[in-house]
Design a protein around this motif. Structure first.
Motif, PDB file in Angstrom:
ATOM      1  N   LEU A 137       0.832  -1.201   0.000  1.00 49.48           N
ATOM      2  CA  LEU A 137       0.000   0.000   0.000  1.00 49.48           C
ATOM      3  C   LEU A 137       0.869   1.255   0.000  1.00 49.48           C
ATOM      4  O   LEU A 137       0.534   2.249  -0.652  1.00 49.48           O
ATOM      5  N   ALA A 138       1.998   1.205   0.696  1.00 47.39           N
ATOM      6  CA  ALA A 138       2.897   2.363   0.765  1.00 47.39           C
ATOM      7  C   ALA A 138       3.385   2.781  -0.620  1.00 47.39           C
ATOM      8  O   ALA A 138       3.621   3.972  -0.858  1.00 47.39           O
ATOM      9  N   LYS A 139       3.518   1.836  -1.529  1.00 42.97           N
ATOM     10  CA  LYS A 139       3.965   2.145  -2.887  1.00 42.97           C
ATOM     11  C   LYS A 139       2.951   2.997  -3.647  1.00 42.97           C
ATOM     12  O   LYS A 139       3.284   3.610  -4.654  1.00 42.97           O
ATOM     13  N   LYS A 140       1.719   3.040  -3.153  1.00 45.84           N
ATOM     14  CA  LYS A 140       0.655   3.797  -3.815  1.00 45.84           C
ATOM     15  C   LYS A 140       0.466   5.178  -3.197  1.00 45.84           C
ATOM     16  O   LYS A 140      -0.435   5.911  -3.592  1.00 45.84           O
ATOM     17  N   MET A 141       1.300   5.497  -2.175  1.00 48.54           N
ATOM     18  CA  MET A 141       1.093   6.729  -1.424  1.00 48.54           C
ATOM     19  C   MET A 141       2.374   7.564  -1.393  1.00 48.54           C
ATOM     20  O   MET A 141       3.473   7.012  -1.360  1.00 48.54           O
ATOM     21  N   PRO A 142       2.244   8.896  -1.358  1.00 50.15           N
ATOM     22  CA  PRO A 142       3.431   9.747  -1.223  1.00 50.15           C
ATOM     23  C   PRO A 142       4.083   9.549   0.157  1.00 50.15           C
ATOM     24  O   PRO A 142       3.388   9.275   1.142  1.00 50.15           O
ATOM     25  N   PRO A 143       5.392   9.702   0.248  1.00 50.88           N
ATOM     26  CA  PRO A 143       6.089   9.532   1.535  1.00 50.88           C
ATOM     27  C   PRO A 143       5.530  10.408   2.660  1.00 50.88           C
ATOM     28  O   PRO A 143       5.468   9.972   3.816  1.00 50.88           O
ATOM     29  N   SER A 144       5.095  11.617   2.343  1.00 44.81           N
ATOM     30  CA  SER A 144       4.558  12.502   3.394  1.00 44.81           C
ATOM     31  C   SER A 144       3.267  11.939   3.993  1.00 44.81           C
ATOM     32  O   SER A 144       3.014  12.091   5.190  1.00 44.81           O
ATOM     33  N   VAL A 145       2.462  11.277   3.182  1.00 49.21           N
ATOM     34  CA  VAL A 145       1.213  10.682   3.667  1.00 49.21           C
ATOM     35  C   VAL A 145       1.531   9.475   4.546  1.00 49.21           C
ATOM     36  O   VAL A 145       0.920   9.283   5.608  1.00 49.21           O
ATOM     37  N   ILE A 146       2.518   8.692   4.151  1.00 49.33           N
ATOM     38  CA  ILE A 146       2.927   7.536   4.956  1.00 49.33           C
ATOM     39  C   ILE A 146       3.453   8.007   6.306  1.00 49.33           C
ATOM     40  O   ILE A 146       3.096   7.454   7.355  1.00 49.33           O
TER      41      ILE A 146
END
Length: 193
Positions: free
Chosen positions: A177-186
């Protein structure tokens, strides 16, 4: 005159009705129906009364499952689903998760992924680990809205998981799921709740 009971007969033991907490533990272990059977179906009227007259969500769920699977009652899937839905509408996470799972898999209802996500999202927000895992898995498979990824990631990331196998599964789901999200959102999702 006939004796009321023979001396060789075993004394009857009254089966105590489960507390709501005990029942939720049984539901989470998926042993609630076996327990009702093991109690020789002695509590059916009490379970039904707590489901119908008292509208206690855990008992609505139990009664609904008993009906849906024909445990100690004649099988009536439609009525069973009605009671499971009532428990879900009252916010019982286990009922919300089960409704979401049924809509995801097409059990007793037609497959309806958007409806599954609605139920799973509510159960996940209430801390239901099974719902959190299924919801993230659906998102990883391209279902749902990217707007929901952060919450789903947060809920699953902050879950307490005792089993090593489940913990590893969650690590993989979160990494995907992290691959689908920007680092700041993670980063934001990982902040303590």
């Amino acid at each position: 005159m006939m004796p009321l009971a023979s001396h060789s007969a075993e004394p009857l033991e009254a089966v105590q009705l489960y507390t709501q907490d005990e029942l939720l533990v049984l539901i989470n272990k998926n042993t609630h129906l076996e327990r009702v059977k093991a109690d020789d179906c002695q509590l059916v009227q009490d379970i039904e009364a707590r489901a119908i007259k008292m509208s206690i969500p855990a008992y609505q769920f139990l009664f609904g499952d008993m009906l849906a699977y024909g445990v100690c009652l004649d099988r009536d899937v439609e009525r069973g689903m009605y009671f499971i839905r009532l428990a879900a509408e009252q916010g019982l996470a286990e009922a919300l998760e089960q409704m979401g799972r049924y809509y995801h898999l097409g059990k007793f209802v037609q497959v309806d992924i958007p409806q599954a996500i609605v139920f799973l999202r509510e159960a996940a927000a209430l801390g239901n680990l099974k719902a959190q895992i299924r919801l993230v898995d659906l998102f990883n498979k391209g279902e749902g809205s990217p707007a929901d990824y952060e919450d789903a990631y947060r809920w699953l990331f902050h879950s307490i998981i005792a089993e090593t196998k489940t913990h590893k599964e969650v690590e993989i789901l979160l990494a995907t799921l992290a691959k689908k999200m920007p680092p700041s959102v993670i980063e934001r999702a990982r902040k303590p709740i």
